[in-house]
Each structure stands twice: as C-alpha cells, then as structure tokens.
Design a protein around this motif. Structure first.
Motif, PDB file in Angstrom:
ATOM      1  N   GLN A   1      17.014   0.257  19.222  1.00 17.65           N
ATOM      2  CA  GLN A   1      18.264   0.567  18.409  1.00 17.65           C
ATOM      3  C   GLN A   1      18.190   1.842  17.614  1.00 17.65           C
ATOM      4  N   THR A   2      19.318   2.629  17.727  1.00 17.49           N
ATOM      5  CA  THR A   2      19.693   3.817  17.270  1.00 17.49           C
ATOM      6  C   THR A   2      20.736   4.004  16.340  1.00 17.49           C
TER       7      THR A   2
ATOM      8  N   TYR B   1      26.132   4.785  16.215  1.00 11.75           N
ATOM      9  CA  TYR B   1      25.104   3.735  16.152  1.00 11.75           C
ATOM     10  C   TYR B   1      25.428   3.060  17.435  1.00 11.75           C
TER      11      TYR B   1
ATOM     12  N   THR C   1      24.920  -0.928  18.864  1.00 12.31           N
ATOM     13  CA  THR C   1      24.479  -2.410  18.607  1.00 12.31           C
ATOM     14  C   THR C   1      25.421  -3.319  19.545  1.00 12.31           C
TER      15      THR C   1
ATOM     16  N   ALA D   1      23.715   2.949   8.017  1.00 13.85           N
ATOM     17  CA  ALA D   1      22.845   2.042   8.269  1.00 13.85           C
ATOM     18  C   ALA D   1      23.729   0.731   9.169  1.00 13.85           C
TER      19      ALA D   1
ATOM     20  N   ALA E   1      20.290  -4.698  12.606  1.00 10.37           N
ATOM     21  CA  ALA E   1      19.392  -4.575  13.718  1.00 10.37           C
ATOM     22  C   ALA E   1      19.723  -5.551  14.737  1.00 10.37           C
TER      23      ALA E   1
ATOM     24  N   LYS F   1      17.668  -7.252   8.677  1.00  9.30           N
ATOM     25  CA  LYS F   1      17.360  -6.152   8.455  1.00  9.30           C
ATOM     26  C   LYS F   1      18.330  -4.970   8.866  1.00  9.30           C
TER      27      LYS F   1
ATOM     28  N   VAL G   1      18.953  -0.889  10.071  1.00  8.60           N
ATOM     29  CA  VAL G   1      18.533   0.237  10.788  1.00  8.60           C
ATOM     30  C   VAL G   1      19.108   1.444  10.048  1.00  8.60           C
TER      31      VAL G   1
ATOM     32  N   TYR H   1      10.718  -1.198   3.127  1.00  6.62           N
ATOM     33  CA  TYR H   1      10.843  -0.116   3.904  1.00  6.62           C
ATOM     34  C   TYR H   1       9.757   1.093   3.697  1.00  6.62           C
TER      35      TYR H   1
ATOM     36  N   GLU I   1      12.242   3.385   7.291  1.00  7.85           N
ATOM     37  CA  GLU I   1      11.837   2.587   8.255  1.00  7.85           C
ATOM     38  C   GLU I   1      11.391   1.057   7.982  1.00  7.85           C
ATOM     39  N   PHE I   2      12.011   0.210   8.524  1.00  6.27           N
ATOM     40  CA  PHE I   2      11.650  -1.216   8.339  1.00  6.27           C
ATOM     41  C   PHE I   2      10.271  -1.687   8.340  1.00  6.27           C
TER      42      PHE I   2
ATOM     43  N   GLY J   1       7.446  -4.097  11.552  1.00  8.66           N
ATOM     44  CA  GLY J   1       7.477  -3.007  11.155  1.00  8.66           C
ATOM     45  C   GLY J   1       6.261  -2.503  10.522  1.00  8.66           C
TER      46      GLY J   1
END
Lengths: 115, 117
Positions: A2-3, A25, A27, A93, A96, A102, A104, B35, B44-45, B59
């Motif tokens: 994922q970016t 993004y 998703t 952000a 995920a 969480k 990303v 993170y 970054e997680f 992670g």
C-alpha cells in the motif's frame, strides 16, 4: 504494498496567502477516513483534519480544507490565510488494507511560510 | 487532559547496547501503536496493541525489536543489541478503537530520538 504519495517534498507560501499540498493514496477499502497530520519541530504529530470517504462534501476546519476526489484517490490539503505557525511537515495518512487499525503515512511535505 | 507521554525524549546508545523506550497512552485509549520515523521520512508502522494483546507486529524490522504492554496501559519498546540503522525517532500513538468500521484518529506523543553511535 500500500502506498501514500506526497509528490511535493517542499512547498513555500507567503504569509496570508493560500497553499495546497497534494496527496494520492491506494486502498481497496470502500469506506474509510483519511487524515492530514502536522509535525512541527517539536516532533509531536497533530491532527489537522480528517475526511470521511463516503461523504461527498469536503471537510473544513477553520483555515484548513480538503479537496477529496475519491475516484482519483486524491486528498489534497488547502491552507488559507497562511500563518507563520503553519510552518511544519505535513503528512497525509490512510488506513492500511484489510480493516486494520494502523495508518499508512506519506513521506511528508515541508511547508515554509515566508513573512 | 494529559496527552500521550514518551520517555526519554532523547537516548544515545553505543552500538550493541540494549535500550527501552516507554509510552504512557491517553487514559481510556485501548489501542496503542509504535512507529519509527527516519530523518526526513514519514512514520513507518512497527507494532500495534489492543489492550494487552499485540495484534500486529508485522512492522518490527528484526527480532532485536520487542514491544510489550502487560497491563493494557503503559507500553515499552525494547531494542536489543542496537545498530546504527536503528537511529530514528520512535513515536507512540494511542486511539480509541475503530467505530462502525472507521479508524479513530491517532494521538501521538513527542517521540524518543534514538541515536546509536
């Protein structure tokens, strides 16, 4: 993987003017929140604004607003009447994949505000 | 009310030393995240807890990294045998659980800057 892509590593704006920071993004989720965070030199990440993906209307918080294009997976942040205190790193952000808790984050955009 | 508190704010370790980083989340926040943020990069997680259960540790970069939250409140991130590439800011965040399928905003601490010499 994922970016989250922030294509502008640095941006500058004159005090009192308007600036737009871009974010795209990726998703497969259908409903989700998107977030913009601000990180000043103190390092603490501060929530600026969030957008519900199922809502057509763009979110606004005082001088901060978003331009959300769901089909294009684009989520830009507009800062109006820029102030010296807006100078910081800005991160977008998204959640995920797979309903994860969480987030990303993108690599960030450094915003400089010139007096 | 009190925000997320992290300690120490700065830590310098010699390569090979073990370090422990502490996070006190916001009271009532069941979700806790770690993170890692390298210089000039986004966070970054590393790992995630719901109460005392570590639900995602995908992670963590190596088995030298270990996190715990034994009573569902305070969490500790431990790095064994530190290496220079571990130098970064370590951010802790807490949140309420997902509601109606939507992520709650993360509330971050000020981070711990780790420098490994």
């Amino acid at each position: 993987a994922q970016t989250v892509t922030q294509s502008q590593p640095e941006m500058s704006v004159q005090e009192a003017e308007t600036v737009t920071l871009s974010c795209t993004y990726d998703t497969s989720e259908s409903d989700y929140y998107l977030f913009w965070y601000k990180q000043p030199p103190s390092r603490q990440m501060i929530l600026v604004i969030r957008q519900e993906a199922y809502k057509q209307q763009n979110a606004t918080e005082n001088r901060f607003s978003v331009n959300f294009q769901k089909a294009a997976k684009s989520f830009s942040l507009k800062i109006s009447d820029s102030q010296l205190g807006d100078a910081a790193m800005y991160f977008c952000a998204c959640p995920a994949q797979g309903g994860s808790e969480k987030l990303v984050f993108g690599k960030g955009t450094k915003l400089t505000v010139n007096p | 009310g009190a925000g997320v508190s992290q300690s120490p704010r700065y830590k310098v370790a010699k390569r090979g030393q073990d370090v422990a980083l502490r996070c006190d989340p916001i009271s009532g926040h069941v979700s806790l995240f770690w993170y890692q943020q390298a210089l000039g990069q986004g966070p970054e997680f590393l790992t995630y807890f719901q109460n005392e259960a570590q639900l995602d540790k995908s992670g963590l970069p190596s088995d030298r990294f270990f996190a715990e939250r034994p009573e569902g409140s305070v969490s500790t991130l431990k790095i064994q045998r530190t290496q220079q590439e571990d130098s970064a800011v370590y951010l802790c965040a807490s949140s309420l659980p997902r509601m109606r399928g939507y992520n709650s905003p993360l509330h971050f601490g000020n981070g711990t800057r780790l420098t490994v010499t």
